[in-house]
Scaffold this active site. Structure first.
Site, PDB file in Angstrom:
ATOM      1  N   GLU A 154      -2.343  -4.825  -3.559  1.00  0.00           N
ATOM      2  CA  GLU A 154      -2.549  -5.681  -4.731  1.00  0.00           C
ATOM      3  C   GLU A 154      -2.323  -4.901  -6.027  1.00  0.00           C
ATOM      4  O   GLU A 154      -1.744  -5.416  -6.987  1.00  0.00           O
ATOM      5  CB  GLU A 154      -3.969  -6.258  -4.720  1.00  0.00           C
ATOM      6  CG  GLU A 154      -4.303  -7.073  -3.463  1.00  0.00           C
ATOM      7  CD  GLU A 154      -4.918  -6.211  -2.351  1.00  0.00           C
ATOM      8  OE1 GLU A 154      -4.493  -5.052  -2.148  1.00  0.00           O
ATOM      9  OE2 GLU A 154      -5.841  -6.715  -1.676  1.00  0.00           O
ATOM     10  N   CYS A 213      -9.442  -3.881  -5.662  1.00  0.00           N
ATOM     11  CA  CYS A 213      -8.439  -4.920  -5.902  1.00  0.00           C
ATOM     12  C   CYS A 213      -9.103  -6.209  -6.371  1.00  0.00           C
ATOM     13  O   CYS A 213      -8.561  -6.925  -7.221  1.00  0.00           O
ATOM     14  CB  CYS A 213      -7.605  -5.119  -4.643  1.00  0.00           C
ATOM     15  SG  CYS A 213      -6.695  -3.613  -4.202  1.00  0.00           S
ATOM     16  N   ASN A 270       0.847  -1.198   0.000  1.00  0.00           N
ATOM     17  CA  ASN A 270       0.000   0.000   0.000  1.00  0.00           C
ATOM     18  C   ASN A 270       0.885   1.252   0.000  1.00  0.00           C
ATOM     19  O   ASN A 270       1.854   1.325   0.754  1.00  0.00           O
ATOM     20  CB  ASN A 270      -0.894  -0.038   1.243  1.00  0.00           C
ATOM     21  CG  ASN A 270      -1.967   1.043   1.225  1.00  0.00           C
ATOM     22  OD1 ASN A 270      -1.659   2.236   1.238  1.00  0.00           O
ATOM     23  ND2 ASN A 270      -3.219   0.634   1.198  1.00  0.00           N
ATOM     24  N   HIS A 273      -3.195   0.384  -3.637  1.00  0.00           N
ATOM     25  CA  HIS A 273      -3.334  -0.616  -2.580  1.00  0.00           C
ATOM     26  C   HIS A 273      -2.236  -1.667  -2.810  1.00  0.00           C
ATOM     27  O   HIS A 273      -1.578  -1.662  -3.864  1.00  0.00           O
ATOM     28  CB  HIS A 273      -4.715  -1.263  -2.663  1.00  0.00           C
ATOM     29  CG  HIS A 273      -5.801  -0.436  -2.028  1.00  0.00           C
ATOM     30  ND1 HIS A 273      -7.068  -0.915  -1.810  1.00  0.00           N
ATOM     31  CD2 HIS A 273      -5.794   0.838  -1.557  1.00  0.00           C
ATOM     32  CE1 HIS A 273      -7.797   0.030  -1.232  1.00  0.00           C
ATOM     33  NE2 HIS A 273      -7.057   1.102  -1.062  1.00  0.00           N
ATOM     34  N   CYS A 328     -10.153  -5.483  -1.169  1.00  0.00           N
ATOM     35  CA  CYS A 328     -11.289  -4.555  -1.289  1.00  0.00           C
ATOM     36  C   CYS A 328     -11.928  -4.692  -2.670  1.00  0.00           C
ATOM     37  O   CYS A 328     -11.449  -5.446  -3.513  1.00  0.00           O
ATOM     38  CB  CYS A 328     -10.819  -3.117  -1.073  1.00  0.00           C
ATOM     39  SG  CYS A 328     -10.023  -2.388  -2.526  1.00  0.00           S
ATOM     40  N   ASP A 357      -8.454   4.837   3.622  1.00  0.00           N
ATOM     41  CA  ASP A 357      -8.051   3.826   2.636  1.00  0.00           C
ATOM     42  C   ASP A 357      -9.212   2.970   2.170  1.00  0.00           C
ATOM     43  O   ASP A 357      -9.209   2.456   1.059  1.00  0.00           O
ATOM     44  CB  ASP A 357      -6.960   2.923   3.234  1.00  0.00           C
ATOM     45  CG  ASP A 357      -6.132   2.232   2.151  1.00  0.00           C
ATOM     46  OD1 ASP A 357      -5.583   2.946   1.292  1.00  0.00           O
ATOM     47  OD2 ASP A 357      -6.051   0.996   2.151  1.00  0.00           O
ATOM     48  N   SER A 415      -7.685  -9.341   3.081  1.00  0.00           N
ATOM     49  CA  SER A 415      -8.811  -9.579   2.180  1.00  0.00           C
ATOM     50  C   SER A 415      -8.973  -8.406   1.202  1.00  0.00           C
ATOM     51  O   SER A 415      -9.031  -7.253   1.613  1.00  0.00           O
ATOM     52  CB  SER A 415     -10.071  -9.735   3.046  1.00  0.00           C
ATOM     53  OG  SER A 415     -11.188 -10.063   2.260  1.00  0.00           O
TER      54      SER A 415
HETATM   55 ZN   LIG Z   1      -7.717  -2.753  -2.337  1.00  0.00          ZN
END
Ligand SMILES: [Zn+2]
Ligand SMILES: [Ca+2]
Ligand SMILES: [Ca+2]
Ligand SMILES: [Zn+2]
Lengths: 169, 169
Positions: free
Chosen positions: A69, A99, A56, A67, A96, A159, A94
């Site tokens: 990912e 992503c 991130n 982020h 979002c 975020d 996990s």
């Molecule tokens: Zn994300």
């Protein structure tokens, strides 16, 4: 994807590489979420090649879209459609909706998640589209996020596009 | 969002700003998709402020994640959760799953799309989550994409994670 891949070993290494990114981000004062995109490769001694790794960058690069990912995908650079379809994404948290949407865009077939207790992303949507989801319930991933959220709740809420205590952050 | 907003006027301007980004990207040899994030503002003479504008950067920055919408969000920088929830995203093309996920992450309530004939993104998912979707069926948006896809089909397929003629690009 190789039928001979020992997923227990690859997954442990993949999550550790994602965790290294998350720890580095935390040390930089940033949000401790890391991710790596791996391609299984029987020719390689490790059984995989790292296509890209990232964390991130909200605080480090003032970025609302990098982020963990997305950073991993961005750092992997332009890849062929077929490459993504044989890859595995490791992420400490996990994913979002953004992503998860990137995972769907590139049809990444398998996503390995460190933990989903501090935040539950779009795992149901991913599963409904056929993505294989593994949640490893890793304690260090959870501890890192728990500490960060306690220390910098405004940044974390920003975020994930959320308010805190009903008030904008 | 202001109840006095004249959406006909704001939408025309918003799409034109997105189209300027798409035209610029085409002139740079890139994928002609542009986007802007606007915040309605009655104090402003135009009725809005531009939070961010951007275009697809796959070819210009070798980026697999800077789609037009992600670029606009990135260029808008870090914004408060409440700001996104009052904003409108304009995009020349129907948003893919990644960009739709970003819209859901930040709870952008209204998305205005130039066209969805050359590519249909996750409009149904967005609608099912309560996002107000407007498709303007703009001919120039469609013409730009049609021309680009004919000229550089491999780049376009790569951008949407697809094969061409059953073969990887
Ligand atoms: Zn994300
Ligand atoms: Ca860093
Ligand atoms: Ca440019
Ligand atoms: Zn997109």
């Amino acid at each position: 994807m190789s039928s001979n891949t020992d997923w227990n070993i690859v997954d442990r290494t993949g999550l550790e590489l994602a965790l290294q990114q998350a720890r580095r981000s935390y040390q930089e004062g940033g949000i401790p979420i890391g991710s790596v995109l791996l391609l299984p490769d029987r020719e390689s001694s490790t059984g995989f090649v790292v296509l890209g790794a990232g964390h991130n960058e909200r605080m480090q690069k003032k970025s609302p879209t990098l982020h963990g990912e997305i950073s991993a995908l961005e750092n992997a650079g332009r890849q062929k459609a077929e490459t993504y379809r044989s890859s595995v994404l490791y992420t400490t948290l996990s994913p979002c909706s953004m992503c998860s949407g990137a995972i769907l865009l590139y049809k990444i077939p398998r996503v390995v998640i460190g933990e989903n207790d501090t935040f539950l992303g779009e795992e149901d949507l991913l599963r409904s589209r056929g993505v294989d989801i593994v949640v490893l319930k890793n304690q260090e991933c959870k501890d890192l996020m728990t500490r960060f959220i306690a220390e910098k709740p405004e940044e974390w809420n920003e975020d994930i596009g959320e308010f805190r205590d009903g008030k904008p952050c």
